[in-house]
Design an enzyme around this catalytic site. Structure first.
Site, PDB file in Angstrom:
ATOM      1  N   THR A 287     -35.145  17.220 -55.183  1.00 48.18           N
ATOM      2  CA  THR A 287     -34.729  17.242 -53.769  1.00 48.18           C
ATOM      3  C   THR A 287     -35.767  18.019 -52.941  1.00 48.18           C
ATOM      4  OG1 THR A 287     -33.537  19.311 -54.084  1.00 48.18           O
ATOM      5  CG2 THR A 287     -32.279  17.270 -54.446  1.00 48.18           C
TER       6      THR A 287
ATOM      7  N   HIS B 281     -34.546   1.076 -30.948  1.00 50.16           N
ATOM      8  CA  HIS B 281     -33.973  -0.273 -30.889  1.00 50.16           C
ATOM      9  C   HIS B 281     -32.617  -0.265 -30.157  1.00 50.16           C
ATOM     10  CE1 HIS B 281     -36.968  -1.383 -33.914  1.00 50.16           C
ATOM     11  NE2 HIS B 281     -36.534  -2.623 -33.921  1.00 50.16           N
TER      12      HIS B 281
ATOM     13  N   GLU C 290     -28.443  13.944 -65.806  1.00 51.54           N
ATOM     14  CA  GLU C 290     -27.133  13.752 -66.453  1.00 51.54           C
ATOM     15  C   GLU C 290     -26.040  14.095 -65.447  1.00 51.54           C
ATOM     16  OE1 GLU C 290     -26.910  15.875 -70.151  1.00 51.54           O
ATOM     17  OE2 GLU C 290     -28.710  14.871 -70.941  1.00 51.54           O
TER      18      GLU C 290
ATOM     19  N   GLY D 134     -28.802  -0.298 -29.386  1.00 50.86           N
ATOM     20  CA  GLY D 134     -27.680  -0.874 -30.151  1.00 50.86           C
ATOM     21  C   GLY D 134     -28.160  -1.844 -31.220  1.00 50.86           C
TER      22      GLY D 134
ATOM     23  N   PHE E 227     -36.519   5.878 -66.890  1.00 52.21           N
ATOM     24  CA  PHE E 227     -36.741   7.285 -67.246  1.00 52.21           C
ATOM     25  C   PHE E 227     -35.398   7.984 -67.194  1.00 52.21           C
ATOM     26  CE2 PHE E 227     -37.809  11.500 -65.225  1.00 52.21           C
ATOM     27  CZ  PHE E 227     -38.658  12.026 -66.189  1.00 52.21           C
ATOM     28  N   GLY E 228     -34.980   8.544 -68.314  1.00 50.36           N
ATOM     29  CA  GLY E 228     -33.644   9.148 -68.354  1.00 50.36           C
ATOM     30  C   GLY E 228     -33.695  10.656 -68.489  1.00 50.36           C
TER      31      GLY E 228
ATOM     32  N   GLU F 103     -36.321  12.494 -57.759  1.00 50.74           N
ATOM     33  CA  GLU F 103     -37.491  13.175 -58.345  1.00 50.74           C
ATOM     34  C   GLU F 103     -37.689  14.581 -57.774  1.00 50.74           C
ATOM     35  OE1 GLU F 103     -40.808  10.690 -59.340  1.00 50.74           O
ATOM     36  OE2 GLU F 103     -39.575   8.912 -59.040  1.00 50.74           O
TER      37      GLU F 103
ATOM     38  N   TRP G 224     -27.617   7.882 -62.927  1.00 52.08           N
ATOM     39  CA  TRP G 224     -28.529   7.570 -61.833  1.00 52.08           C
ATOM     40  C   TRP G 224     -29.859   7.019 -62.334  1.00 52.08           C
ATOM     41  CZ3 TRP G 224     -26.316   6.967 -57.517  1.00 52.08           C
ATOM     42  CH2 TRP G 224     -25.300   7.820 -57.084  1.00 52.08           C
TER      43      TRP G 224
ATOM     44  N   THR H 116     -32.669   4.510 -62.670  1.00 55.73           N
ATOM     45  CA  THR H 116     -33.257   3.308 -62.072  1.00 55.73           C
ATOM     46  C   THR H 116     -33.665   2.359 -63.206  1.00 55.73           C
ATOM     47  OG1 THR H 116     -34.027   4.628 -60.220  1.00 55.73           O
ATOM     48  CG2 THR H 116     -35.122   2.499 -60.560  1.00 55.73           C
TER      49      THR H 116
HETATM   50  C1  LIG Z   1     -30.738   5.994 -56.369  1.00 55.83           C
HETATM   51  C2  LIG Z   1     -31.110   7.053 -57.340  1.00 55.83           C
HETATM   52  C3  LIG Z   1     -32.011   6.759 -58.370  1.00 55.83           C
HETATM   53  C4  LIG Z   1     -32.341   7.750 -59.311  1.00 55.83           C
HETATM   54  N1  LIG Z   1     -33.159   7.429 -60.363  1.00 55.83           N
HETATM   55  C5  LIG Z   1     -33.309   8.323 -61.381  1.00 55.83           C
HETATM   56  C6  LIG Z   1     -34.014   7.962 -62.579  1.00 55.83           C
HETATM   57  O1  LIG Z   1     -34.526   6.842 -62.710  1.00 55.83           O
HETATM   58  N2  LIG Z   1     -34.079   8.867 -63.583  1.00 55.83           N
HETATM   59  C7  LIG Z   1     -33.516  10.101 -63.511  1.00 55.83           C
HETATM   60  O2  LIG Z   1     -33.613  10.875 -64.475  1.00 55.83           O
HETATM   61  N3  LIG Z   1     -32.853  10.494 -62.368  1.00 55.83           N
HETATM   62  C8  LIG Z   1     -32.744   9.627 -61.332  1.00 55.83           C
HETATM   63  N4  LIG Z   1     -32.052   9.991 -60.178  1.00 55.83           N
HETATM   64  C9  LIG Z   1     -31.458  11.323 -60.122  1.00 55.83           C
HETATM   65  C10 LIG Z   1     -32.142  12.261 -59.124  1.00 55.83           C
HETATM   66  O3  LIG Z   1     -33.395  12.647 -59.624  1.00 55.83           O
HETATM   67  C11 LIG Z   1     -31.188  13.443 -58.892  1.00 55.83           C
HETATM   68  O4  LIG Z   1     -30.102  12.938 -58.121  1.00 55.83           O
HETATM   69  C12 LIG Z   1     -31.838  14.597 -58.178  1.00 55.83           C
HETATM   70  O5  LIG Z   1     -32.801  15.216 -59.013  1.00 55.83           O
HETATM   71  C13 LIG Z   1     -30.832  15.655 -57.706  1.00 55.83           C
HETATM   72  O6  LIG Z   1     -29.960  16.007 -58.749  1.00 55.83           O
HETATM   73  P1  LIG Z   1     -28.359  15.987 -58.490  1.00 55.83           P
HETATM   74  O7  LIG Z   1     -28.031  14.672 -57.906  1.00 55.83           O
HETATM   75  O8  LIG Z   1     -27.685  16.388 -59.736  1.00 55.83           O
HETATM   76  O9  LIG Z   1     -28.135  17.078 -57.373  1.00 55.83           O
HETATM   77  P2  LIG Z   1     -27.903  18.664 -57.614  1.00 55.83           P
HETATM   78  O10 LIG Z   1     -28.959  19.200 -58.501  1.00 55.83           O
HETATM   79  O11 LIG Z   1     -26.502  18.900 -57.995  1.00 55.83           O
HETATM   80  O12 LIG Z   1     -28.145  19.205 -56.145  1.00 55.83           O
HETATM   81  C14 LIG Z   1     -27.143  19.232 -55.130  1.00 55.83           C
HETATM   82  C15 LIG Z   1     -27.691  20.035 -53.942  1.00 55.83           C
HETATM   83  O13 LIG Z   1     -27.960  21.397 -54.358  1.00 55.83           O
HETATM   84  C16 LIG Z   1     -29.282  21.735 -54.016  1.00 55.83           C
HETATM   85  N5  LIG Z   1     -29.827  22.673 -55.003  1.00 55.83           N
HETATM   86  C17 LIG Z   1     -29.766  22.595 -56.362  1.00 55.83           C
HETATM   87  N6  LIG Z   1     -30.417  23.628 -56.911  1.00 55.83           N
HETATM   88  C18 LIG Z   1     -30.912  24.389 -55.876  1.00 55.83           C
HETATM   89  C19 LIG Z   1     -31.676  25.586 -55.805  1.00 55.83           C
HETATM   90  N7  LIG Z   1     -32.120  26.220 -56.897  1.00 55.83           N
HETATM   91  N8  LIG Z   1     -31.981  26.078 -54.582  1.00 55.83           N
HETATM   92  C20 LIG Z   1     -31.575  25.433 -53.448  1.00 55.83           C
HETATM   93  N9  LIG Z   1     -30.848  24.280 -53.463  1.00 55.83           N
HETATM   94  C21 LIG Z   1     -30.532  23.764 -54.670  1.00 55.83           C
HETATM   95  C22 LIG Z   1     -30.051  20.411 -54.061  1.00 55.83           C
HETATM   96  O14 LIG Z   1     -31.284  20.495 -53.348  1.00 55.83           O
HETATM   97  C23 LIG Z   1     -29.029  19.478 -53.428  1.00 55.83           C
HETATM   98  O15 LIG Z   1     -29.100  19.596 -52.034  1.00 55.83           O
HETATM   99  C24 LIG Z   1     -31.779   9.043 -59.193  1.00 55.83           C
HETATM  100  C25 LIG Z   1     -30.909   9.341 -58.135  1.00 55.83           C
HETATM  101  C26 LIG Z   1     -30.557   8.365 -57.241  1.00 55.83           C
HETATM  102  C27 LIG Z   1     -29.567   8.706 -56.161  1.00 55.83           C
END
Ligand SMILES: Cc1cc2nc3c(=O)[nH]c(=O)nc-3n(C[C@H](O)[C@H](O)[C@H](O)COP(=O)(O)OP(=O)(O)OC[C@H]3O[C@@H](n4cnc5c(N)ncnc54)[C@H](O)[C@@H]3O)c2cc1C
Length: 407
Positions: free
Chosen positions: A388, A361, A130, A363, A126-127, A386, A159, A161
């Site tokens: 934060t 656990h 960005e 150490g 699922f993309g 999916e 990111w 999966t």
């Molecule tokens: C291992 C892994 C697998 C993933 N798999 C997929 C996948 O298959 N498909 C896909 O599309 N994505 C995937 N992701 C992406 C994931 O969904 C995003 O990382 C996530 O949605 C957060 O976006 P960001 O990393 O850009 O963080 P940001 O949006 O930049 O957020 C950074 C910080 O700011 C906070 N923040 C942002 N906006 C607000 C707000 N309005 N109010 C308060 N706090 C805020 C956030 O909570 C966070 O703490 C994956 C990520 C990882 C790490």
């Protein structure tokens, strides 16, 4: 585990037993090694496909197991109890790639794309995310321009999966950039797996019937804190030609598809987090029953028992919330708030319970000899992926205020 018979029937108990036996026999012995080597579990992927775990909630006519969403959540929970890299393989594939095609695809799209996904022939992804747009997914820059009866896609996702190992992807792109979130369309894209040799060896992960779209490529595997055996990469689109029949749902109607997919996906992540927490609690009970200090089992100290009790309370509450949200969705009832509540609570539970399991656990919890350190590393992503925890709170508060007529 406690009596949750109000939520479950014999099919749910059956799938729990089957997946638990499989996870203990086939995953537990290799989980640490795969994590250490950051190696994708091809052999177990093939076994999971054979067991029907990639299509639990889909009809048999599409190669699925013909069960329901709660059964799918239980399968994910039981895999995560032993290893989260295995459970995200099923969770991301089922709820993020196969489900939108199941819910929004035409009959022809379901036959072409859902069948290889639900039968476990190939893996999906699922993309949405960005480099510049995560929480604010509608700020995506990937664009698709119409050219005759085709679309030309340019942009990048990160990111993702199954970015490398997968063959079918549901991807969002701007088709009417001036309309923002109302100008996003969902497309189905296909490419060949990045490891055809492994796919051939295991008879899993590749279909000759899928077109490899020129211009659709992937980056190097991203290195992570946890989910180390899961394949996470960038997707790159350079003038990728997409036929009109690969548009999923209506043009410019992609954002509601992604939001609906995430509502379901959040229940999946809640189940995944619940499984990690249950696994860590099981390990903590086992270890504290064996380890002796001051001439007695550490489990006999009241301070340790209180900790175990608090872990149990959180795990139980996370399970009730997760099964409840799954039931609402499978019965077609409103579930946006409940999915976010379950995801928020279960992921914070996973983090808290795994951290406490490491603490119990001592150490040894900090060493790679025991699985709790891996569980703690794997738990963190459930508070991020999916949506934060902060985004879940935004959703929950918005739904709450809507109920009170205040937004
Ligand atoms: C291992 C892994 C697998 C993933 N798999 C997929 C996948 O298959 N498909 C896909 O599309 N994505 C995937 N992701 C992406 C994931 O969904 C995003 O990382 C996530 O949605 C957060 O976006 P960001 O990393 O850009 O963080 P940001 O949006 O930049 O957020 C950074 C910080 O700011 C906070 N923040 C942002 N906006 C607000 C707000 N309005 N109010 C308060 N706090 C805020 C956030 O909570 C966070 O703490 C994956 C990520 C990882 C790490």
């Amino acid at each position: 585990m406690g009596d949750l018979s109000l939520f479950l029937d014999e099919h749910h108990e059956m799938i729990r037993d089957m997946v638990r036996d499989f996870a203990e026999a086939e995953i537990a012995p290799v989980a640490a090694e795969l994590d250490e080597a950051e190696a994708f579990p091809w052999a177990n992927g093939a076994r999971m496909a054979h067991l029907g775990l990639f299509g639990v909630p889909f009809e048999e006519e599409y190669g699925g197991a013909g069960m329901d969403l709660l059964a799918a959540a239980i399968a994910v929970e039981e895999l995560a109890r032993v290893d989260a890299s295995h459970s995200i393989m099923v969770g991301a594939h089922t709820s993020l790639a196969a489900t939108p095609i199941h819910r929004w695809g035409t009959a022809a799209q379901k036959e072409r794309f859902l069948t290889p996904l639900a039968s476990g022939q190939v893996l999906g992804g699922f993309g949405l995310t960005e480099p510049g747009s995560g929480s604010d997914a509608a700020a995506m820059r990937t664009v698709a321009e119409k050219s005759g009866n085709r679309w030309i896609l340019n942009g990048q996702k990160t990111w993702i999966t199954h970015g490398g190992v997968g063959e079918i992807f549901v991807v969002g792109a701007l088709t009417s950039p001036e309309r923002g979130a109302r100008g996003i369309t969902a497309f189905i894209l296909t490419k060949e797996t990045c490891d055809p040799a492994a796919a051939a060896e295991h008879g899993f992960g590749h279909s000759d019937d899928l077109v490899s779209m020129p211009g659709f490529s992937v980056g190097q595997k991203l290195r992570k804190l946890g989910w180390n055996a899961s394949d996470t990469r960038e997707l790159v689109f350079e003038d990728v030609e997409i036929p009109a029949e690969n548009v999923l749902g209506e043009m410019d109607h992609g954002f509601p598809i992604f939001l609906d997919t995430l509502d379901g996906g959040r229940i999946g992540i809640a189940a995944h987090a619940l499984g990690i927490a249950q696994g860590a609690l099981d390990e903590a009970v086992r270890y504290t029953g064996e380890r002796e200090q001051f001439g007695q089992k550490i489990q006999d100290f009241q301070g340790v028992r209180f900790m175990l009790a608090e872990m149990q309370v959180r795990v139980h509450a996370a399970r009730v919330m997760t099964y409840h949200a799954a039931r609402l969705r499978m019965e077609g009832k409103p579930h946006k708030k409940e999915a976010s509540i379950a995801k928020l609570f279960a992921s914070e539970t996973a983090m808290e319970v795994t951290t406490r399991a490491v603490q119990l656990h001592g150490g040894y919890g900090y060493s790679r000899e025991y699985p709790v350190e891996r569980m703690m590393r794997d738990a963190k992503i459930t508070e991020i992926g999916e949506g934060t925890s902060e985004i879940q709170k935004i959703v929950i508060a918005r739904e709450l205020l809507k109920e009170h007529g205040q937004v």
